[in-house]
Design a protein around this motif. Structure first.
Motif, PDB file in Angstrom:
ATOM      1  N   ASP A  60       0.832  -1.207   0.000  1.00 26.41           N
ATOM      2  CA  ASP A  60       0.000   0.000   0.000  1.00 26.41           C
ATOM      3  C   ASP A  60       0.868   1.259   0.000  1.00 26.41           C
ATOM      4  OD1 ASP A  60      -2.293  -1.498  -0.039  1.00 26.41           O
ATOM      5  OD2 ASP A  60      -2.716  -1.310   2.109  1.00 26.41           O
ATOM      6  N   SER A  61       1.964   1.231   0.764  1.00 27.33           N
ATOM      7  CA  SER A  61       2.870   2.384   0.800  1.00 27.33           C
ATOM      8  C   SER A  61       3.534   2.595  -0.558  1.00 27.33           C
ATOM      9  CB  SER A  61       3.941   2.188   1.884  1.00 27.33           C
ATOM     10  OG  SER A  61       3.372   2.182   3.161  1.00 27.33           O
ATOM     11  N   TYR A  62       3.876   1.499  -1.218  1.00 26.13           N
ATOM     12  CA  TYR A  62       4.468   1.603  -2.563  1.00 26.13           C
ATOM     13  C   TYR A  62       3.472   2.253  -3.533  1.00 26.13           C
ATOM     14  CZ  TYR A  62       5.790   0.280  -7.286  1.00 26.13           C
ATOM     15  OH  TYR A  62       6.069   0.312  -8.634  1.00 26.13           O
ATOM     16  N   PHE A  63       2.216   1.781  -3.514  1.00 22.90           N
ATOM     17  CA  PHE A  63       1.219   2.317  -4.444  1.00 22.90           C
ATOM     18  C   PHE A  63       0.950   3.811  -4.168  1.00 22.90           C
ATOM     19  CE2 PHE A  63      -0.306  -2.245  -4.615  1.00 22.90           C
ATOM     20  CZ  PHE A  63       0.211  -2.475  -5.875  1.00 22.90           C
ATOM     21  N   THR A  64       0.959   4.198  -2.895  1.00 16.97           N
ATOM     22  CA  THR A  64       0.768   5.607  -2.549  1.00 16.97           C
ATOM     23  C   THR A  64       1.934   6.449  -3.058  1.00 16.97           C
ATOM     24  OG1 THR A  64      -0.445   4.977  -0.556  1.00 16.97           O
ATOM     25  CG2 THR A  64       0.389   7.218  -0.647  1.00 16.97           C
ATOM     26  N   LEU A  65       3.151   5.924  -2.918  1.00 12.60           N
ATOM     27  CA  LEU A  65       4.336   6.607  -3.441  1.00 12.60           C
ATOM     28  C   LEU A  65       4.236   6.762  -4.960  1.00 12.60           C
ATOM     29  CD1 LEU A  65       7.211   7.735  -3.273  1.00 12.60           C
ATOM     30  CD2 LEU A  65       8.055   5.368  -3.232  1.00 12.60           C
ATOM     31  N   ALA A 123       6.432  12.777  -2.160  1.00 13.57           N
ATOM     32  CA  ALA A 123       7.148  11.524  -2.440  1.00 13.57           C
ATOM     33  C   ALA A 123       8.138  11.222  -1.330  1.00 13.57           C
ATOM     34  CB  ALA A 123       7.861  11.619  -3.789  1.00 13.57           C
ATOM     35  N   SER A 124       8.814  12.266  -0.839  1.00 15.60           N
ATOM     36  CA  SER A 124       9.750  12.098   0.263  1.00 15.60           C
ATOM     37  C   SER A 124       9.039  11.566   1.506  1.00 15.60           C
ATOM     38  CB  SER A 124      10.433  13.429   0.582  1.00 15.60           C
ATOM     39  OG  SER A 124      11.260  13.310   1.728  1.00 15.60           O
ATOM     40  N   LEU A 125       7.887  12.134   1.823  1.00 20.12           N
ATOM     41  CA  LEU A 125       7.118  11.698   2.997  1.00 20.12           C
ATOM     42  C   LEU A 125       6.597  10.268   2.832  1.00 20.12           C
ATOM     43  CD1 LEU A 125       5.053  14.957   3.714  1.00 20.12           C
ATOM     44  CD2 LEU A 125       7.009  14.072   5.010  1.00 20.12           C
ATOM     45  N   LYS A 126       6.091   9.956   1.656  1.00 24.83           N
ATOM     46  CA  LYS A 126       5.542   8.616   1.431  1.00 24.83           C
ATOM     47  C   LYS A 126       6.641   7.556   1.420  1.00 24.83           C
ATOM     48  CE  LYS A 126       1.454  10.224   1.338  1.00 24.83           C
ATOM     49  NZ  LYS A 126       0.606  10.012   2.562  1.00 24.83           N
ATOM     50  N   ALA A 127       7.842   7.920   0.978  1.00 25.89           N
ATOM     51  CA  ALA A 127       8.965   6.977   1.016  1.00 25.89           C
ATOM     52  C   ALA A 127       9.367   6.676   2.459  1.00 25.89           C
ATOM     53  CB  ALA A 127      10.151   7.541   0.250  1.00 25.89           C
ATOM     54  N   LYS A 128       9.233   7.688   3.330  1.00 28.90           N
ATOM     55  CA  LYS A 128       9.510   7.464   4.754  1.00 28.90           C
ATOM     56  C   LYS A 128       8.520   6.465   5.341  1.00 28.90           C
ATOM     57  CE  LYS A 128      10.192   9.948   9.118  1.00 28.90           C
ATOM     58  NZ  LYS A 128      10.182  11.290   9.782  1.00 28.90           N
ATOM     59  N   SER A 169      14.361   0.921  -9.596  1.00 30.09           N
ATOM     60  CA  SER A 169      14.882  -0.286  -8.942  1.00 30.09           C
ATOM     61  C   SER A 169      13.953  -0.740  -7.817  1.00 30.09           C
ATOM     62  CB  SER A 169      16.297  -0.050  -8.407  1.00 30.09           C
ATOM     63  OG  SER A 169      16.365   1.113  -7.618  1.00 30.09           O
ATOM     64  N   LEU A 170      13.300   0.224  -7.159  1.00 30.04           N
ATOM     65  CA  LEU A 170      12.307  -0.134  -6.139  1.00 30.04           C
ATOM     66  C   LEU A 170      11.193  -0.969  -6.762  1.00 30.04           C
ATOM     67  CD1 LEU A 170      11.132   0.279  -3.234  1.00 30.04           C
ATOM     68  CD2 LEU A 170       9.934   2.266  -4.159  1.00 30.04           C
ATOM     69  N   SER A 171      10.731  -0.565  -7.930  1.00 25.91           N
ATOM     70  CA  SER A 171       9.639  -1.274  -8.611  1.00 25.91           C
ATOM     71  C   SER A 171      10.070  -2.666  -9.064  1.00 25.91           C
ATOM     72  CB  SER A 171       9.161  -0.463  -9.820  1.00 25.91           C
ATOM     73  OG  SER A 171       8.617   0.766  -9.406  1.00 25.91           O
ATOM     74  N   LYS A 172      11.329  -2.792  -9.493  1.00 26.12           N
ATOM     75  CA  LYS A 172      11.838  -4.093  -9.913  1.00 26.12           C
ATOM     76  C   LYS A 172      11.822  -5.079  -8.749  1.00 26.12           C
ATOM     77  CE  LYS A 172      15.915  -6.341 -11.914  1.00 26.12           C
ATOM     78  NZ  LYS A 172      17.312  -6.148 -12.403  1.00 26.12           N
ATOM     79  N   ASN A 173      12.287  -4.632  -7.587  1.00 25.21           N
ATOM     80  CA  ASN A 173      12.301  -5.503  -6.405  1.00 25.21           C
ATOM     81  C   ASN A 173      10.897  -5.773  -5.890  1.00 25.21           C
ATOM     82  OD1 ASN A 173      15.096  -5.850  -6.277  1.00 25.21           O
ATOM     83  ND2 ASN A 173      15.396  -4.001  -5.067  1.00 25.21           N
ATOM     84  N   MET A 174      10.039  -4.757  -5.946  1.00 24.47           N
ATOM     85  CA  MET A 174       8.666  -4.933  -5.480  1.00 24.47           C
ATOM     86  C   MET A 174       7.920  -5.936  -6.358  1.00 24.47           C
ATOM     87  SD  MET A 174       7.059  -3.675  -2.825  1.00 24.47           S
ATOM     88  CE  MET A 174       7.843  -2.099  -2.497  1.00 24.47           C
ATOM     89  N   TYR A 175       8.225  -5.945  -7.634  1.00 26.18           N
ATOM     90  CA  TYR A 175       7.623  -6.915  -8.556  1.00 26.18           C
ATOM     91  C   TYR A 175       7.991  -8.341  -8.147  1.00 26.18           C
ATOM     92  CZ  TYR A 175       7.180  -9.717 -12.849  1.00 26.18           C
ATOM     93  OH  TYR A 175       6.891 -10.710 -13.762  1.00 26.18           O
ATOM     94  N   GLU A 176       9.272  -8.577  -7.843  1.00 28.88           N
ATOM     95  CA  GLU A 176       9.704  -9.915  -7.428  1.00 28.88           C
ATOM     96  C   GLU A 176       8.993 -10.344  -6.153  1.00 28.88           C
ATOM     97  OE1 GLU A 176      13.796 -11.159  -7.515  1.00 28.88           O
ATOM     98  OE2 GLU A 176      14.357  -9.426  -8.731  1.00 28.88           O
ATOM     99  N   LEU A 177       8.805  -9.399  -5.235  1.00 25.60           N
ATOM    100  CA  LEU A 177       8.147  -9.714  -3.969  1.00 25.60           C
ATOM    101  C   LEU A 177       6.668 -10.010  -4.160  1.00 25.60           C
ATOM    102  CD1 LEU A 177       8.280  -9.896  -0.877  1.00 25.60           C
ATOM    103  CD2 LEU A 177       7.848  -7.422  -0.800  1.00 25.60           C
ATOM    104  N   ILE A 178       5.994  -9.182  -4.927  1.00 31.24           N
ATOM    105  CA  ILE A 178       4.551  -9.329  -5.092  1.00 31.24           C
ATOM    106  C   ILE A 178       4.206 -10.579  -5.911  1.00 31.24           C
ATOM    107  CG2 ILE A 178       3.934  -8.110  -7.231  1.00 31.24           C
ATOM    108  CD1 ILE A 178       2.034  -6.398  -5.446  1.00 31.24           C
TER     109      ILE A 178
END
Length: 291
Positions: A156-161, A173-178, A229-238
């Motif tokens: 959910d945090s990723y999608f909000t970012l 974006a800075s706040l949502k990444a936190k 790169s965040l999206s690449k790793n998130m894809y592997e996880l999801i």
């Protein structure tokens, strides 16, 4: 008894000095079944996660000194990995089918016939009830629910970012990444299902690093670079963890200097996080990930 204690203490001292590169290190002395040098290699290899965990197992005492980063893993997680390659320990017994495939010289005498880890072929499929009346298939369902609930906050945090990057809002974006980093840190690895746990251990460092970089700047271009790169790793996880609703894996051919880049979305429609209003609908869905 004293020689065994002395050897165990010596192992702890050796591990502490040898694996000093592991941050937030905690060391434990643990009895792990095994017989020979081949066992030693297998046990230590299973525990070896770069900058996360290490082990040194003594063939004579059957005691391992295990050092791990307490902020990235825990002792049970390391012992689970060791059990999954065939070696019983204080927390987990190896699956029967894995133990049976060990070389003859490695087949130690087992103290119990009831495994604490399911067979690798039957894990999550058995409907046999244990002495307390708990159904093993229900346990698997519960583990899946725990995994999903834990990771939902991360997803959910990723999608909000992603949504604030679509709006080209570097401050948000800075706040949502936190918030994303906090969700990643809150995940309890020992509660993850084994297949998810393995992938999480591989990806957590990269996920955390990208979240930190996006949080530490308000430069939208820099944030978008790390979102790739965040999206690449998130894809592997999801892909292994799955979600309750379909997730759309989308691709922009213009991003990354024309090399292209992907992102994940809960929406089928294209809303490009790499260009925002400049090229809002540039891209296409390349995969739909379903439960």
């Amino acid at each position: 008894m004293k020689p065994v204690i002395s050897l165990a203490f010596a192992i702890i001292l050796f591990v502490n000095s040898s694996f000093a590169q592991i941050d937030n290190s905690v060391t434990a002395s643990v009895k792990i079944s095994g017989n020979c040098g081949m066992c030693k290699n297998a046990i230590e290899k299973a525990a070896d996660k770069k900058k996360v965990s290490k082990a040194t197992w003594n063939e004579e005492t059957k005691v391992a000194g295990i050092t791990y980063d307490s902020k990235k893993t825990n002792l049970d997680a390391v012992l689970k990995d060791i059990a999954l390659v065939g070696y019983d320990n204080q927390s987990f017994l190896a699956p029967d089918d894995v133990y049976n495939k060990l070389p003859e010289c490695c087949k130690y005498k087992r103290e119990s016939k009831q495994p604490l880890l399911a067979s690798s072929q039957q894990q999550g499929q058995s409907t046999h009830q244990n002495s307390e009346g708990h159904n093993h298939s229900q346990t698997t369902v519960d583990n899946t629910i725990q995994t999903t609930n834990q990771l939902n906050a991360v997803f959910d945090s990723y999608f909000t970012l992603k949504d604030v990057l679509v709006k080209t809002d570097g401050n948000q974006a800075s706040l949502k990444a936190k918030e994303l980093k906090a969700a990643i840190t809150a995940v309890k690895m020992d509660k993850l299902a084994m297949d998810v746990h393995t992938v999480w251990m591989k990806l957590v460092s990269g996920l955390t690093e990208d979240a930190e970089h996006i949080n530490e700047t308000k430069d939208i271009a820099h944030q978008r670079d790390h979102f790739m790169s965040l999206s690449k790793n998130m894809y592997e996880l999801i892909k292994v963890a799955k979600t309750n609703d379909p997730v759309y894996y989308q691709f922009c051919p213009m991003a990354n200097n024309g090399k292209g880049a992907n992102w994940l979305s809960k929406e089928a429609g294209i809303k490009n996080p790499y260009y925002g209003a400049q090229m809002l609908t540039c891209g296409k869905t390349v995969e739909i990930i379903k439960q």
